[in-house]
Enzyme design. Structure first.
Site: not given
Length: 546
Positions: A202, A333, A450
């Site tokens: 991320s 995600e 995610h």
């Protein structure tokens, strides 16, 4: 997490530390002597080692502190100042620059281990290197040293006023300071300072891409792994950092966009007041939630800027740190955002879809913005009204614009100039170790959300008492083997096993090749090429180039 779960996790961690660990022998580093913890699972850990000092807000870190006596490296509690959304209060400290070192055991200078430095995510506003979450024992047992790093967050790491008092990117400069510490110190822990792989997820993945782009990080790492984001992600660069700072100042009662006035406000305000004000700056735009982010620094303000050009311009120039890479993302995600969807959000999307566009786009007119928004809405929703039945379409939209396309786009840029291998992956595996999705109460949604890939590399405290078996065990074995093979040899499938019986083929500038990580490993081409091509065309028309 519920309060009960947090308490349970803490209790498990205390039992792990005190019931299964002894002190390591004393180790000498330039800062002084230290001891760590020798874990019964076959690895040593040194927690909370300071790699720099925060003497002044918004400035580069000062040198690592020295100490007398023996430093007890067993504290994982240091967290950088941030606003805790669940607790609804500020937590952490400003002088928070620590890292954790995990080694396979007894230090040996005859055989230096490859080193992997992990940069945590959290949108540049939350997170830490905590051993509760990022316990790297599954990676360490493959014969590598893992380093996890704290860096300043939110306003303290990413206030960007483009003046000497707050040039910007302090948090990224912290990461450079940590890598310099690794370069200078890791041999004392048995690590090879010339064989360092950086990896992150991320915002940590976007940070890895920034470190590749920045001359400040030249020579500090040899390989890089980017998991689910890049410098081209919408949350990774602001369109107007001074405007964003003024929004926070307004929450503290000040009305100004003058950078020198803003510097005085942010310098003289308390840590808690700044964090509370920052948290109260909200946006209905799902794709532009984060206030403070990395920025392009103003030329001439600092002799050593971390980022002096727009990422796209650097990528086009080919003037960046050439390293071999792994770049990839998870198939769903956008599940992470589902808890933010409600009737009010759906009404807003239907009434004013242009407001949801990413803010790393440039439009010459309101009409152009509206036309682009209509293209995107038709592509994902047709002529349908957006409502509860549109969740999967929204997941795909968010996945594509925030994570999938930025990862593909940066891969394509790198392949133009970087002739070292680039390996791409697509993570689809779905099980009870998909922790991000489970903690959000979304386990019934299919796919990898995610952050779900992380817990096939790390073993967070919540999983310590639970046996690892079946396809989960096989997936952990595959992921940790591929990541550590890459760190050791530059090829993620160089060492074969019963779980890892495939050749991961590198991409080239004519063909993106993806290893698909599911119950089985397979090689394939670019996933969802129609969606990627759609965003390629959109960004070719609208990318912010200032």
């Amino acid at each position: 997490m519920t309060r009960l779960l947090v308490i349970w996790v803490m209790e498990v961690f205390v039992l792990q530390i005190h019931g299964a660990a002894e002190n390591t022998p004393v180790l000498q580093i330039p800062q002084g002597k230290l001891i760590g913890l020798e874990m019964k699972k076959g690895y040593w850990q040194y927690l909370g080692i300071p790699y720099g000092t925060v003497d002044e807000r918004f400035q580069e870190a000062g040198p690592p502190p020295r100490w007398l006596g023996v430093f007890n490296a067993s504290d994982t509690s240091v967290v950088c100042a941030q606003y805790h959304d669940r607790l609804q209060l500020p937590v952490g400290v400003e002088d928070c620059l620590i890292l954790n070192v995990y080694t396979p055991g007894q230090v040996s200078y005859k055989r230096l281990y490859p080193v992997m430095v992990f940069i945590h995510g959290g949108g540049y506003k939350t997170g830490s290197s905590s051993a509760y979450l990022y316990n790297p024992q599954p990676l360490v047992k493959k014969g590598v040293i893992i380093v996890t790093v704290n860096y300043r967050l939110g306003p303290f790491g990413f206030l960007c006023l483009r003046i000497k008092g707050a040039p910007g990117n302090a948090g990224l400069k912290d990461q450079v300071a940590a890598l310099k510490w690794v370069k200078d110190n890791i041999k004392n822990f048995g690590g090879n300072p010339d064989l360092v792989t950086i990896f992150g997820e991320s915002a940590g993945s976007a940070s890895v891409s920034y470190l590749i782009l920045s001359p400040a990080a030249k020579g500090l790492f040899r390989r890089a792994i980017m998991q689910s984001a890049s410098a081209l992600s919408p949350f990774a660069l602001p369109n107007d950092p001074i405007d964003r700072a003024s929004l926070v100042a307004a929450k503290m009662g000040y009305n100004t966009k003058n950078p020198f006035d803003l510097l005085r406000i942010f310098t003289n305000s308390s840590k808690n007041d700044i964090l509370i004000a920052s948290a109260s700056v909200t946006s209905s735009n799902l794709l532009s939630k984060y206030v403070f982010r990395p920025c392009v620094e103003k030329q001439g303000v600092n002799n050593k800027p971390f980022l002096a050009m727009n990422p796209q311009d650097i990528l086009e120039s080919g003037k960046y740190n050439k390293v071999s890479m792994i770049i990839g993302y998870n198939n769903k995600e956008g599940i992470l955002y589902v808890t933010q969807l409600n009737k009010k959000v759906y009404q807003s999307l239907n009434a004013n879809f242009p407001a949801v566009l990413p803010d790393n786009m440039y439009f010459s007119s309101i009409k152009e913005r509206k036309d682009t928004a209509n293209k995107i809405k038709r592509f994902y929703f047709g002529n349908d009204t957006i409502n509860n039945s549109s969740v999967n379409n929204l997941i795909d939209l968010i996945s594509d614009v925030m994570f999938h396309y930025p990862s593909v786009a940066i891969t394509e840029y790198f392949l133009n100039h970087n002739h070292l291998p680039i390996y791409n992956y697509y993570f689809k595996y779905d099980s009870y170790r998909n922790l991000a999705k489970i903690l959000l109460g979304l386990k019934d949604l299919k796919g990898a959300a995610h952050g779900d890939d992380l817990f096939y590399l790390f073993n967070p405290a919540i999983y310590w008492p639970l046996p690892l078996k079946g396809n989960d065990e096989k997936t952990v074995e595959r992921m940790t083997s591929m990541w550590t093979n890459f760190a050791k040899f530059g090829n993620p499938t160089s060492l074969k096993s019963s779980a890892l019986d495939i050749d991961w083929q590198a991409s080239d500038d004519t063909n993106l090749r993806y290893i698909i990580i599911d119950k089985n490993l397979t090689m394939g081409s670019l996933p969802n090429p129609d969606r990627i091509d759609f965003w390629r065309k959109i960004y070719n028309e609208t990318y912010l180039s200032t």
